[in-house]
Design an enzyme around this catalytic site. Structure first.
Site, PDB file in Angstrom:
ATOM      1  CB  ALA A  74      30.860  17.874  -6.554  1.00 17.00           C
ATOM      2  CG  HIS A 100      28.018  18.922 -17.732  1.00 16.83           C
ATOM      3  ND1 HIS A 100      28.197  20.257 -17.308  1.00 16.83           N
ATOM      4  CD2 HIS A 100      28.957  18.797 -18.804  1.00 16.83           C
ATOM      5  CE1 HIS A 100      28.939  21.042 -18.149  1.00 16.83           C
ATOM      6  NE2 HIS A 100      29.560  19.856 -19.125  1.00 16.83           N
ATOM      7  CG  ASP A 106      23.619  26.127  -8.023  1.00 15.93           C
ATOM      8  OD1 ASP A 106      24.312  26.028  -6.941  1.00 15.93           O
ATOM      9  OD2 ASP A 106      24.223  26.507  -9.258  1.00 15.93           O
ATOM     10  CG  HIS A 120      35.127  23.303 -21.288  1.00 21.94           C
ATOM     11  ND1 HIS A 120      34.919  22.223 -21.942  1.00 21.94           N
ATOM     12  CD2 HIS A 120      34.119  23.726 -20.793  1.00 21.94           C
ATOM     13  CE1 HIS A 120      33.814  21.977 -21.894  1.00 21.94           C
ATOM     14  NE2 HIS A 120      33.068  22.690 -21.014  1.00 21.94           N
ATOM     15  CD  GLN A 139      23.377  35.292 -22.935  1.00 22.78           C
ATOM     16  OE1 GLN A 139      24.467  35.288 -23.615  1.00 22.78           O
ATOM     17  NE2 GLN A 139      22.353  34.184 -23.173  1.00 22.78           N
ATOM     18  CD  GLN A 157      31.357  29.559 -13.392  1.00 27.81           C
ATOM     19  OE1 GLN A 157      31.560  29.615 -14.708  1.00 27.81           O
ATOM     20  NE2 GLN A 157      30.489  28.989 -12.660  1.00 27.81           N
ATOM     21  CB  SER A 187      36.560  20.526 -24.761  1.00 26.61           C
ATOM     22  OG  SER A 187      36.853  21.156 -23.751  1.00 26.61           O
ATOM     23  CE  LYS A 224      34.716  20.029  -6.889  1.00 25.87           C
ATOM     24  NZ  LYS A 224      33.815  20.858  -7.421  1.00 25.87           N
ATOM     25  CG  PHE A 265      24.998  33.821 -17.657  1.00 29.87           C
ATOM     26  CD1 PHE A 265      23.802  33.448 -17.239  1.00 29.87           C
ATOM     27  CD2 PHE A 265      25.665  33.319 -18.983  1.00 29.87           C
ATOM     28  CE1 PHE A 265      22.944  32.917 -18.280  1.00 29.87           C
ATOM     29  CE2 PHE A 265      24.670  32.595 -19.852  1.00 29.87           C
ATOM     30  CZ  PHE A 265      23.263  32.482 -19.513  1.00 29.87           C
ATOM     31  CD  GLU A 315      29.367  23.698 -20.088  1.00 31.94           C
ATOM     32  OE1 GLU A 315      30.578  23.367 -19.704  1.00 31.94           O
ATOM     33  OE2 GLU A 315      28.602  24.497 -19.482  1.00 31.94           O
TER      34      GLU A 315
HETATM   35  C1  FAD Z   1      32.749  23.543 -15.885  1.00 33.54           C
HETATM   36  C2  FAD Z   1      31.540  23.647 -15.136  1.00 33.54           C
HETATM   37  C3  FAD Z   1      30.182  23.060 -15.498  1.00 33.54           C
HETATM   38  C4  FAD Z   1      29.012  23.015 -14.834  1.00 33.54           C
HETATM   39  N1  FAD Z   1      27.711  22.307 -15.450  1.00 33.54           N
HETATM   40  C5  FAD Z   1      26.608  22.412 -14.883  1.00 33.54           C
HETATM   41  C6  FAD Z   1      25.686  21.623 -15.246  1.00 33.54           C
HETATM   42  O1  FAD Z   1      25.793  20.935 -16.140  1.00 33.54           O
HETATM   43  N2  FAD Z   1      24.451  21.575 -14.423  1.00 33.54           N
HETATM   44  C7  FAD Z   1      24.307  22.601 -13.477  1.00 33.54           C
HETATM   45  O2  FAD Z   1      23.330  22.410 -12.756  1.00 33.54           O
HETATM   46  N3  FAD Z   1      25.249  23.532 -12.943  1.00 33.54           N
HETATM   47  C8  FAD Z   1      26.439  23.183 -13.639  1.00 33.54           C
HETATM   48  N4  FAD Z   1      27.498  23.981 -13.181  1.00 33.54           N
HETATM   49  C9  FAD Z   1      27.301  24.745 -12.006  1.00 33.54           C
HETATM   50  C10 FAD Z   1      27.375  24.127 -10.717  1.00 33.54           C
HETATM   51  O3  FAD Z   1      26.825  23.041 -10.711  1.00 33.54           O
HETATM   52  C11 FAD Z   1      27.486  25.230  -9.669  1.00 33.54           C
HETATM   53  O4  FAD Z   1      28.344  25.820  -9.490  1.00 33.54           O
HETATM   54  C12 FAD Z   1      27.426  24.525  -8.260  1.00 33.54           C
HETATM   55  O5  FAD Z   1      26.788  25.571  -7.426  1.00 33.54           O
HETATM   56  C13 FAD Z   1      28.523  23.904  -7.642  1.00 33.54           C
HETATM   57  O6  FAD Z   1      28.625  22.748  -8.202  1.00 33.54           O
HETATM   58  P1  FAD Z   1      30.278  21.823  -7.750  1.00 33.54           P
HETATM   59  O7  FAD Z   1      30.105  20.795  -8.261  1.00 33.54           O
HETATM   60  O8  FAD Z   1      31.194  23.114  -7.811  1.00 33.54           O
HETATM   61  O9  FAD Z   1      29.703  21.899  -5.982  1.00 33.54           O
HETATM   62  P2  FAD Z   1      30.866  21.344  -5.108  1.00 33.54           P
HETATM   63  O10 FAD Z   1      32.285  20.832  -5.301  1.00 33.54           O
HETATM   64  O11 FAD Z   1      30.024  20.422  -4.266  1.00 33.54           O
HETATM   65  O12 FAD Z   1      30.874  22.693  -4.088  1.00 33.54           O
HETATM   66  C14 FAD Z   1      29.509  23.622  -3.729  1.00 33.54           C
HETATM   67  C15 FAD Z   1      29.980  24.430  -2.684  1.00 33.54           C
HETATM   68  O13 FAD Z   1      29.969  23.593  -1.649  1.00 33.54           O
HETATM   69  C16 FAD Z   1      31.324  23.762  -0.728  1.00 33.54           C
HETATM   70  N5  FAD Z   1      31.549  22.451  -0.299  1.00 33.54           N
HETATM   71  C17 FAD Z   1      32.182  21.286  -1.293  1.00 33.54           C
HETATM   72  N6  FAD Z   1      32.333  20.319  -0.489  1.00 33.54           N
HETATM   73  C18 FAD Z   1      31.864  20.515   0.917  1.00 33.54           C
HETATM   74  C19 FAD Z   1      32.097  19.996   2.115  1.00 33.54           C
HETATM   75  N7  FAD Z   1      32.488  18.567   2.178  1.00 33.54           N
HETATM   76  N8  FAD Z   1      31.808  20.454   3.026  1.00 33.54           N
HETATM   77  C20 FAD Z   1      31.171  21.888   3.159  1.00 33.54           C
HETATM   78  N9  FAD Z   1      31.208  22.455   1.879  1.00 33.54           N
HETATM   79  C21 FAD Z   1      31.593  22.076   0.872  1.00 33.54           C
HETATM   80  C22 FAD Z   1      32.219  24.261  -1.902  1.00 33.54           C
HETATM   81  O14 FAD Z   1      33.426  25.006  -1.186  1.00 33.54           O
HETATM   82  C23 FAD Z   1      31.149  25.139  -2.949  1.00 33.54           C
HETATM   83  O15 FAD Z   1      31.010  26.371  -1.949  1.00 33.54           O
HETATM   84  C24 FAD Z   1      28.678  23.805 -13.776  1.00 33.54           C
HETATM   85  C25 FAD Z   1      29.966  24.667 -13.328  1.00 33.54           C
HETATM   86  C26 FAD Z   1      31.165  24.403 -13.981  1.00 33.54           C
HETATM   87  C27 FAD Z   1      32.276  25.333 -13.401  1.00 33.54           C
END
Ligand code: FAD
Length: 299
Positions: free
Chosen positions: A134, A88, A120, A277, A223, A187, A27, A176, A227, A29
């Protein structure tokens, strides 16, 4: 890719190609283009990448909804070209009502796969919204739409930069999946062992969803360095030093980068990863070249 390696790969091309088509889907992105020119360029990229029959194209979503319209527009472009699309969806700064409306819109357009993320918080924004993590978004999607969506979540073989500890990050990843995620995309990483260890530790914790490696082609060192600093992906010293040494020699950066990433992908496929991916950066050439090295020729 060095000559010896190519010769070795030639003997495995047929097997790998079959494996990729049957069990290890690819896939790609994209991010939503900001201009009409970018959009037209992306249509060409979709056609070029489409030739290798990807399982789907995913489209990023700016945290706080900043690209909400761009994401759906790009998804619709992908569908019009005849391919499956997975938007996403990030929840930070959002309300339940807003997410409900986005999900309904996606459903209306026949979308059944979503990449669910926290995102973020954009700098300067104070309101984190109604979702903190998430896992809450995944639970909400399941509560609102049942099994309609195949939900992908993010995984971090080298751990999320804000994680309290590696163990806490793994436990949060498990949450999750327990909230209803079907699979995960990682990542990007350059350390093969980090992925293996992550998958094996998930297995030990009873987290058995497919964890698809996210692959970042190397084409531009500054770049990539930027990142990687932001997302916590480590560029191993031997890769960094070589890339730094190439300075502005873009051809050498690309040749070396393609070689390194092709070998990483080959190792991952040999290990039995459930797919690849590619973070395409809206470009076809680098990903396609890696795919060709893996024996995926396309139609
Ligand atoms: C495949 C992929 C696609 C992405 N696409 C996008 C995109 O389209 N748009 C965008 O803005 N960003 C995107 N990102 C980046 C992502 O949004 C960031 O990495 C963000 O900081 C974390 O998102 P997450 O969904 O992993 O968060 P989470 O799973 O919520 O985790 C975030 C942090 O919080 C901690 N955490 C999680 N749950 C809890 C809890 N219950 N209590 C305490 N701590 C907790 C985790 O350990 C982690 O450190 C992408 C990343 C990846 C890997």
């Amino acid at each position: 890719m060095c000559r010896l390696r190519v010769l070795i790969n030639l003997t495995t091309i047929v097997t790998n190609n079959m494996a990729l088509e049957q069990d290890q889907p690819i896939s790609f992105e994209f991010f939503p283009p900001k201009t009409q020119e970018g959009r037209e360029k992306l249509l060409t990229v979709i056609q070029q990448l489409g030739k290798i029959n990807p399982a789907y194209f995913s489209v990023t979503f700016g945290a706080g909804g900043s690209t909400q319209q761009g994401t759906i527009d790009t998804v619709l472009d992908i569908q019009r070209e005849g391919y499956s699309a997975a938007p996403h969806l990030s929840c930070v700064g959002s309300t339940q009502q807003n997410i409900r409306e986005i999900l309904a819109n996606y459903k209306t357009h026949g979308i059944d796969r979503i990449v669910a993320l926290r995102g973020d918080i954009p700098s300067g924004t104070l309101d984190a919204g109604e979702f903190r993590y998430a896992n809450e978004l995944v639970a909400f999607i399941r509560q609102q739409t049942g099994d309609h969506f195949h939900i992908e979540v993010a995984a971090y073989p080298e751990f999320h930069p804000q994680a309290r500890s590696a163990q806490a990050d793994m436990a949060n990843f498990k949450q999750k999946v327990e909230a209803g995620a079907n699979s995960a995309i990682t990542q990007y990483f350059f350390n093969f062992e980090a992925y293996i260890r992550f998958v094996e530790d998930c297995d030990k914790m009873g987290v058995v969803v497919p964890i698809v490696p996210g692959i970042m082609p190397i084409t531009n060192y500054s770049q990539l360095a930027r990142f990687s600093d932001m997302c916590g992906a480590e560029i191993p010293r031997w890769i960094r030093k070589r890339l730094e040494g190439y300075a502005d020699d873009r051809a050498s950066i690309k040749a070396f980068g393609t070689d390194v990433i092709s070998e990483l992908c080959q190792s991952l496929l040999d290990y039995g990863c459930p797919g690849l991916h590619f973070y395409s950066m809206n470009q076809a050439e680098a990903s396609l070249e890696i795919c060709r090295n893996l024996g995926v020729q396309g139609t």
